[in-house]
Design an enzyme around this catalytic site. Structure first.
Site: not given
Ligand code: NAD
Length: 268
Positions: A14, A157, A161, A167
């Protein structure tokens, strides 16, 4: 100065798709590639097509090592395990790292801090300007109010999630604890269920809601007898996080090694 080359791990996620989109339209940087989880059906596809912005001529690979070799800075919004591995790769390849992944255990945060001894590492559980300002306000208010005010952090959320409390909620709890001059670990009440007894004075409570497509909502409540102060933030678009992450990636250019937060990036 030359553009900074950005690699995106988890480019089919995402956040990964939004990071590809925003990096592609931002000045001062260019995309060098993206990776996906081993065995993913997105493997071998064009990262621009995955993100819905059309062909960029960059193939989604499975080798994080290759990504680190070719990028000046890598952005990670994936899983805690991948973030830890990427911290080691960043240090080994002298590549800057921006991590937005949440749910990291202390040992995984330590791996990021350790990489920060060799290269610039920015870690923030929330990359939006609004949340980082909220965290400053929470710290200030907690400093001004004593334990007569109970502090509760509430978050909601989307249904996908996987970690709780978010976090960001924990970071807001940290900000409140810092303002009050206490240790969050010793005062956090992360779950309540059954006959819990009365609220322990001085605790910082957390409550978690999950549902639908909510991008992220947080409020910090300071409640005492007869009045209640609430500070809150609502995100309606993931792009605020993606823009913050790209800003952080651009900010690493020319920076020395260090373990930085979004407050450093935003100059707060
Ligand atoms: P998501 O599940 O849609 O995306 C994560 C992606 O990472 C997936 O496509 C998965 O296949 C991939 N992935 C997992 N292990 C991998 C690896 N070793 N190599 C390559 N790709 C890999 O999740 P998301 O909603 O995009 O969120 C991801 C993270 O970001 C979560 O921990 C979420 O809480 C965090 N997040 C942080 C913020 C911020 O502002 N810091 C904002 C939104 C989300």
């Amino acid at each position: 100065m030359a553009d900074i080359g950005i690699g995106i791990v988890g480019c089919a996620g995402r956040m990964g798709k939004r990071l590809v989109t925003i990096a592609n339209e931002s000045d001062g940087c260019h995309l060098t590639g993206g990776t996906v989880r081993a065995g993913s059906e997105a493997s071998g596809r064009d990262i621009g097509e995955l993100a819905g912005v059309g062909r960029l001529g960059l193939t989604a690979g499975e080798s994080a090592e290759d990504l680190f070799r070719h990028a000046d800075v890598v952005i990670d919004f994936t899983t805690p395990e991948a973030a830890e591995e990427n911290a080691n790769l960043a240090a080994a390849h002298a590549t800057s790292l921006v991590v937005g992944t949440t749910g990291l255990a202390d040992s995984q945060k330590n791996a990021l801090a350790e990489a920060g001894r060799k290269v610039p590492v920015v870690y923030a559980p929330n990359m939006s300007l609004g949340i980082n300002l909220l965290s400053l306000l929470v710290e200030r208010v907690a400093e001004a109010l004593d334990e007569d005010f109970d502090i509760e952090v509430l978050e909601m959320h989307h249904r996908h999630k996987v970690d709780a409390p978010s976090g960001t909620a924990l970071a807001l709890g940290e900000a409140a604890a810092r303002g009050r001059g206490i240790d969050l670990e010793a005062h956090a009440q992360r779950v309540r269920d059954g006959v819990t007894g009365p609220r322990r004075r001085g605790d910082i409570g957390f409550a978690t809601l999950r549902g639908g497509d909510v991008v992220g909502e947080h409020s910090v409540i300071f409640a005492t007898t007869g009045e209640r102060l609430e500070l809150g933030h609502k995100s309606s678009d993931r792009d605020v996080f993606a823009r913050g992450a790209i800003k952080a990636a651009l900010w690493t250019k020319g920076k020395g090694a260090g373990f930085y937060s979004m407050r450093d990036v935003l100059g707060l």
